[in-house]
Write a protein that holds these residues in place. Sequence first.
Motif: not given
Length: 445
Positions: A359-360, A402, A431-432, A437-438
């Motif tokens: 993710g982030l 995010p 978090y994304f 991205q998720a």
Amino acid sequence: MPALKRDYVSIDDLGNEEILALFKVADRYNEDLKAWSSTCAGSILATLFFEPSTRTRLSFESAMLRLGGGVISATEGNATSAAKGESLADTARVVGGRYADIIVLRHSDEGAARIVANYAQVPVVNAGDGAHEHPTQTLCDLYTLYKEKGRLDGLEVLLAGDLKHSRTVHSLAWALARFEASLVLVPFPGLELPDNVLERIRRDWGADVTRADVGALSGLSQDKDAVYVTPHKPHQQSLFTAITAPQVDHIDAIYMTRLQKERFESEASASENASSYPKLGPKQLKEARFRETRVMHPLPRVDEISYDMDLDPRAIYFRQAELGVPIRMALLAFLLGVIDLGAPAPRRKNLPLYSSAVGLRCENVRCVTNREARKYAVPEFHILRDVPALLRCVYCDGEVEPKVVGHAESRRLHRGNAAESSRIRPERRVYFVDDAQAQAAGFGG
Ligand code: NCD
């Protein structure tokens, strides 16, 4: 060495009282620089400088030699195994294992010193990490200013020039805000103090940020308007409602910086700025409000301070460089556990930490987690706010918002600005930046 090693990677790593105590030690060292040669006898300093330096490296090395210690040094990336592809983490493990008792590092990636501190067993000092921080220059700056003015709180300090890329300015601005000085920001147009630096002053130290009328500062700015950062005094706000911008009619110090050409995307854009970059000299400082002003600069100076300023008693930039030796002696002796400052370590804000390999990621392309350490460092953030989610990179202080928050087990997604996302327990949150991205990480429908 104390049980828990102390690093000095950020200005945050020393408390205000510790800084004032270091000044006292430095004063003692400065009375006779040659009288301390058994203080750190037997200790070794490693200076790892992957970017150019004159004053910082030499003053650290001089400081260690004056304390009776030894120095080993690697001063060019090309001359070390970094050129063969060795990571900072591995270099830190080796040099910060049995080779040296303390490391001073300069590197072009933002957050590089944090990486080295994580992997070295010995204290690590940040001597400049890209455009991020330079906290030991700040010690020289504060020490000099304190000696000149007898205090730091309540001072009006004007920061001028390339406030965007000057790492010395970022550490200094945070430190001055902590000591309750006021800042008058007069950047060269386009090179304003980065939002995250200003936001942090507001958020962490509760400073007020307004506009102020600085009048015509010929040579520094044609704009009469500056950003004015003052310590928050709640009673003032309730008593007065400022209709017009406050006027700055007294300046204790001007901190001038050079155009940080090496941080520009291209040489062409750097030289475009260079032609109209401001120049400061006695001619610009004739008004009454500059009578007691001290002119500061971290050096090297290029063209932004004229040579006729050097003989003016208000110029203290060579003094800053000179005091670099005793203050760095004090810092080394403290971090090596040889002296006790008798002052409390900084109180940390208890911000929750978030880290995840999926993710982030930090959005700052110059952050070490997107460069040298991409292969091995897990991105790590402080959670500044739950809703809407706001995180700050532990390495470079870059902020990211995010848009999507997932549940680590159910893999359900929530909007980062929706209250439900804050109901997920922090240890289960992922978090994304966005839905794509998720989904790529297997979250959502
Ligand atoms: C500064 C730096 O390296 O950031 N120099 C220094 O250490 N005194 C300032 C600069 O290079 O402009």
